[in-house]
Design an enzyme around this catalytic site. Structure first.
Site, PDB file in Angstrom:
ATOM      1  CE1 TYR A   1      -2.776  -3.327   0.630  1.00  0.00           C
ATOM      2  CE2 TYR A   1      -3.666  -2.516   2.998  1.00  0.00           C
ATOM      3  CZ  TYR A   1      -3.173  -3.488   1.490  1.00  0.00           C
ATOM      4  OH  TYR A   1      -4.301  -4.378   1.825  1.00  0.00           O
TER       5      TYR A   1
ATOM      6  CG  HIS B   1      -0.507  -8.633   0.308  1.00  0.00           C
ATOM      7  ND1 HIS B   1      -0.648  -7.669   0.243  1.00  0.00           N
ATOM      8  CD2 HIS B   1      -1.802  -8.731   0.085  1.00  0.00           C
ATOM      9  CE1 HIS B   1      -1.411  -6.194   0.636  1.00  0.00           C
ATOM     10  NE2 HIS B   1      -2.750  -7.236  -0.275  1.00  0.00           N
TER      11      HIS B   1
HETATM   12  N1  LIG Z   1      -5.497  -9.359   2.089  1.00  0.00           N
HETATM   13  C1  LIG Z   1      -5.586  -7.870   0.540  1.00  0.00           C
HETATM   14  O1  LIG Z   1      -5.531  -9.271  -0.286  1.00  0.00           O
HETATM   15  C2  LIG Z   1      -6.554  -7.688   0.132  1.00  0.00           C
HETATM   16  C3  LIG Z   1      -7.111  -6.905  -0.696  1.00  0.00           C
HETATM   17  C4  LIG Z   1      -8.143  -5.609  -0.595  1.00  0.00           C
HETATM   18  C5  LIG Z   1      -8.296  -5.177   1.018  1.00  0.00           C
HETATM   19  N2  LIG Z   1      -7.706  -5.726   2.101  1.00  0.00           N
HETATM   20  C6  LIG Z   1      -7.784  -4.470   3.232  1.00  0.00           C
HETATM   21  O2  LIG Z   1      -8.953  -4.790   3.536  1.00  0.00           O
HETATM   22  C7  LIG Z   1      -9.473  -3.150   3.925  1.00  0.00           C
HETATM   23  C8  LIG Z   1     -10.603  -2.988   3.069  1.00  0.00           C
HETATM   24  O3  LIG Z   1     -11.274  -3.455   1.686  1.00  0.00           O
HETATM   25  P1  LIG Z   1     -11.107  -2.564   0.658  1.00  0.00           P
HETATM   26  O4  LIG Z   1     -11.132  -1.270   1.344  1.00  0.00           O
HETATM   27  O5  LIG Z   1     -10.901  -2.817  -0.885  1.00  0.00           O
HETATM   28  O6  LIG Z   1     -13.092  -2.171   0.490  1.00  0.00           O
HETATM   29  P2  LIG Z   1     -13.733  -1.262   1.147  1.00  0.00           P
HETATM   30  O7  LIG Z   1     -13.839  -1.338   3.236  1.00  0.00           O
HETATM   31  O8  LIG Z   1     -15.311  -2.706   1.499  1.00  0.00           O
HETATM   32  O9  LIG Z   1     -14.384  -0.358   1.174  1.00  0.00           O
HETATM   33  C9  LIG Z   1     -14.269   0.212   0.673  1.00  0.00           C
HETATM   34  C10 LIG Z   1     -14.937   2.121  -0.411  1.00  0.00           C
HETATM   35  O10 LIG Z   1     -16.255   1.511   0.418  1.00  0.00           O
HETATM   36  C11 LIG Z   1     -16.530   3.649   0.805  1.00  0.00           C
HETATM   37  N3  LIG Z   1     -16.991   3.331   2.565  1.00  0.00           N
HETATM   38  C12 LIG Z   1     -16.780   3.234   3.830  1.00  0.00           C
HETATM   39  N4  LIG Z   1     -17.246   2.753   4.593  1.00  0.00           N
HETATM   40  C13 LIG Z   1     -18.695   3.323   3.696  1.00  0.00           C
HETATM   41  C14 LIG Z   1     -20.072   3.797   4.387  1.00  0.00           C
HETATM   42  N5  LIG Z   1     -19.842   3.554   5.392  1.00  0.00           N
HETATM   43  N6  LIG Z   1     -20.209   4.031   3.534  1.00  0.00           N
HETATM   44  C15 LIG Z   1     -21.003   3.968   2.282  1.00  0.00           C
HETATM   45  N7  LIG Z   1     -19.304   3.674   1.595  1.00  0.00           N
HETATM   46  C16 LIG Z   1     -18.267   3.259   3.116  1.00  0.00           C
HETATM   47  C17 LIG Z   1     -15.036   3.966   1.191  1.00  0.00           C
HETATM   48  O11 LIG Z   1     -15.024   5.181   0.814  1.00  0.00           O
HETATM   49  P3  LIG Z   1     -14.603   6.529   1.789  1.00  0.00           P
HETATM   50  O12 LIG Z   1     -13.396   5.633   2.044  1.00  0.00           O
HETATM   51  O13 LIG Z   1     -14.879   7.587   0.751  1.00  0.00           O
HETATM   52  O14 LIG Z   1     -15.342   6.273   3.324  1.00  0.00           O
HETATM   53  C18 LIG Z   1     -13.881   2.954  -0.186  1.00  0.00           C
HETATM   54  O15 LIG Z   1     -14.488   3.157  -1.306  1.00  0.00           O
HETATM   55  C19 LIG Z   1      -8.170  -2.698   2.727  1.00  0.00           C
HETATM   56  O16 LIG Z   1      -8.314  -1.181   3.018  1.00  0.00           O
HETATM   57  C20 LIG Z   1      -6.706  -3.317   3.038  1.00  0.00           C
HETATM   58  O17 LIG Z   1      -6.429  -3.261   4.330  1.00  0.00           O
HETATM   59  C21 LIG Z   1      -6.762  -6.792   1.972  1.00  0.00           C
END
Ligand SMILES: NC(=O)c1ccc[n+]([C@@H]2O[C@H](COP(=O)([O-])OP(=O)(O)OC[C@H]3O[C@@H](n4cnc5c(N)ncnc54)[C@H](OP(=O)(O)O)[C@@H]3O)[C@@H](O)[C@H]2O)c1
Length: 272
Positions: free
Chosen positions: A51, A109
């Site tokens: 990241y 990862h």
């Molecule tokens: N291990 C892996 O391979 C892997 C892969 C993907 C992700 N991850 C981890 O998982 C975390 C979360 O996944 P993600 O970031 O992919 O997706 P997510 O948490 O499902 O969704 C994030 C999105 O939703 C929006 N959001 C957040 N809260 C909200 C709410 N209450 N209502 C409506 N929309 C909302 C955010 O916008 P705003 O920021 O504008 O609120 C952002 O656009 C990542 O940040 C990372 O740390 C790990």
């Protein structure tokens, strides 16, 4: 508000179930989001070398009034660094950027075929050194776990996978439970793509919560650890405000039935 729930990992470490994910946040945005999250009450921060914001996460933690020992910090070895010696080097570099002498959790990862065995051996070495209080994996669907158990000496504490009501991996969840591995849900909010779903909307009305809060509460009630990403203060607070209500057993079942194997991220089985 009720206190947030913690789980004891198989390494004996206590981990808050709800965390802040910081994927796709850059520099000041990441620092600000972690600052807000810690002020709101989050105590789990999930970053990764990939990241490219470990330095900013480190800055936010170092300058926070919350003690380092109260914060559960996760980072992950990047795909390009997998392998034994390269993982050990990458881990030390992550510690430098994070400005800490330990992490609470270090994860592989992605299960890169050519290197995942040696990478796991390096994680075991890091765990034995005490510089990671727990080690685990990400994107390990059942076949990857089965393979890992042919050579691992330490059982992963965490398996972080894509998981939501629209990708309800029931078999993986029960396998992890049996093995003493806590399942962690990434992309728990499906990146906002399913907020208009009728069931989510009607349960949001019924419980006087938002669709996002319904999804996160569903994860928590499954004993799964969701790590939603937000860099917006109001949504950071909204996502944390889920400890004062309970979804009924019947509504949990209805939410489970939303499963449609819907993925936002690549299927690990298809990207070896
Ligand atoms: N291990 C892996 O391979 C892997 C892969 C993907 C992700 N991850 C981890 O998982 C975390 C979360 O996944 P993600 O970031 O992919 O997706 P997510 O948490 O499902 O969704 C994030 C999105 O939703 C929006 N959001 C957040 N809260 C909200 C709410 N209450 N209502 C409506 N929309 C909302 C955010 O916008 P705003 O920021 O504008 O609120 C952002 O656009 C990542 O940040 C990372 O740390 C790990």
């Amino acid at each position: 508000m009720k206190p947030q729930p913690y789980k004891t990992l198989n390494s004996g470490v206590e981990m808050p179930l709800l965390g802040l994910g910081v994927f796709d946040m850059h520099h000041k945005e990441a620092e600000q989001a972690v600052e807000w999250a810690l002020e709101t009450g989050y105590r789990l921060i999930d970053t990764a070398s990939m990241y490219e914001n470990e330095l900013q996460i480190g800055n936010a933690i170092r300058t926070s009034s919350v003690a380092r020992e109260e914060i559960f910090l996760t980072t992950k070895v990047n795909d390009k660094d997998q392998g034994y010696a390269s993982t050990l080097r990458a881990f030390d570099h992550s510690l430098e950027l994070l400005q800490t002498d330990y992490v609470d959790l270090y994860l592989i990862h992605w299960p890169i075929k050519a290197a995942r065995k040696e990478t796991w051996k390096a994680l075991e070495k890091i765990y034995e050194s005490g510089k990671a209080r727990a080690i685990g994996v990400a994107n390990y669907l059942e076949p990857f776990l089965d393979e890992l158990f042919t050579y691992s000496e330490i059982v992963p504490a965490i398996n972080q996978v894509e998981f939501s009501p629209f990708l309800y991996l029931e078999n993986l969840k029960s396998k992890c439970e049996k093995l003493g591995i806590v399942l962690q849900a990434y992309t728990p909010l499906v990146r906002g793509l399913k907020m208009n779903n009728n069931l989510l909307q009607s349960l949001a009305k019924k419980y006087e919560k938002t669709p996002a809060q319904i999804i996160l509460r569903w994860s928590i009630q499954h004993g799964v650890s969701p790590i939603p990403k937000s860099s917006n203060l109001l949504r950071i607070k909204e996502n944390f405000d889920i400890f004062d209500f309970e979804i009924s057993a019947n509504d949990m079942k209805l939410l489970n039935m939303l499963n449609e194997d819907f993925r936002v991220v690549d299927n690990p089985m298809e990207l070896l």
